[in-house]
Design an enzyme around this catalytic site. Structure first.
Site, PDB file in Angstrom:
ATOM      1  CD  GLU A   6      -3.384  -0.847   1.620  1.00 39.47           C
ATOM      2  OE1 GLU A   6      -3.632   0.260   1.795  1.00 39.47           O
ATOM      3  OE2 GLU A   6      -4.151  -1.768   1.522  1.00 39.47           O
TER       4      GLU A   6
ATOM      5  CG  HIS B 148      -3.118   3.847   1.264  1.00 41.63           C
ATOM      6  ND1 HIS B 148      -3.505   3.231   2.682  1.00 41.63           N
ATOM      7  CD2 HIS B 148      -3.214   5.255   1.643  1.00 41.63           C
ATOM      8  CE1 HIS B 148      -3.452   3.923   3.439  1.00 41.63           C
ATOM      9  NE2 HIS B 148      -3.284   5.379   2.876  1.00 41.63           N
TER      10      HIS B 148
ATOM     11  CE  LYS C  63      -5.200   7.828   4.517  1.00 41.92           C
ATOM     12  NZ  LYS C  63      -3.775   7.693   5.083  1.00 41.92           N
TER      13      LYS C  63
END
Length: 255
Positions: A88, A145, A172
């Site tokens: 990530e 991510h 997130k």
């Protein structure tokens, strides 16, 4: 579309201006502590220590000593511990068990306020660490991510909802845009999460220079935290905190 605010030591996430987090990506303890002192002069809402960059990341006690000394430097400023894996965009190449051990020990140390947990690293990992974190009064940022692309809107919302269901306090998602339309997709997904009943404060961003706008208009779309730098960036698209603060002030409005 009401977001439930999350208060951590008096810092309220999900209400008003996005809170500013400054990451520290340095290799040795002396440089980390020196940089932290520099960051404090800017009065951030939160500091993120990227443990994956620390040269002692493979030595648990060295990491705990770093957290202790960093806490002594930053005082009551919120501290988030992050171990970003290679998959990530980070530096950590250890095993899942190594990752789990560092996260658990970090939560148990008493030195951190929040911890970042990669939501899709392993099926059982997020739930395990979230449970330990909450037992230790540590809040959890569950993260994902993508440094190559921007998934479609529905997929971004699905990931945020999954993190919410796992018990994360702040879901997130950060993605890489390959077109201007991708930036709009990320912004729309952030709004969509709330429109579909998501109540927790979330963190979203479109990276690189193209996605910079997403770091600035979180109050409009519903992203509760933005990441800025005091000199060294941890992800493409971050700008200096001194530039970020007045922009967020100008963008602020009473909902």
């Amino acid at each position: 579309m009401v977001t439930e605010g999350l208060s951590v030591k008096g810092v309220l996430f999900g209400k008003g201006k996005p809170k500013i987090c400054v990451p520290i990506v340095e290799r040795n303890k002396e440089t980390i502590l020196s940089y932290a002192e520099k960051v404090l002069e800017l009065h951030p809402d939160m500091i993120e220590i990227r443990v994956d960059w620390f040269e002692g990341v493979n030595q648990v006690e060295s990491v705990m000593a770093l957290l202790r000394d960093l806490r002594m430097v930053i005082g009551d400023t919120l501290l988030m511990m992050t171990i970003r894996t290679k998959n990530e965009g980070g530096e950590f190449e250890g095993s899942i068990e190594d990752y789990r051990t560092l996260c658990v020990r970090g939560c148990e140390s008493g030195w951190i306020d929040l911890i970042d947990v990669e939501a899709f690293m392993d099926d059982e990992l997020p739930g395990d660490i979230i449970k330990v974190a909450h037992q230790c009064d540590v809040y959890v940022v569950a993260s994902n991510h993508d440094f190559e692309k921007t998934p479609d809107e529905q997929e971004i919302v699905r990931r945020l909802k999954y993190m919410d269901e796992q018990g994360a306090d702040l879901p997130k998602v950060a993605v890489m845009p390959n077109s201007e339309r991708d930036v709009l997709t990320l912004l729309s997904a952030t709004l969509r999460y709330r429109e579909q009943g998501g109540k927790k404060p979330i963190i979203t961003m479109s990276m690189d220079a193209m996605g910079l706008v997403s770091r600035l208009i979180g109050e409009l779309t519903g992203s509760a935290v933005t990441f800025a730098t005091a000199g060294r960036v941890s992800a493409p698209g971050q700008i200096h905190m001194k530039d970020m603060q007045p922009i967020l002030e100008v963008m602020h409005f009473d909902r």
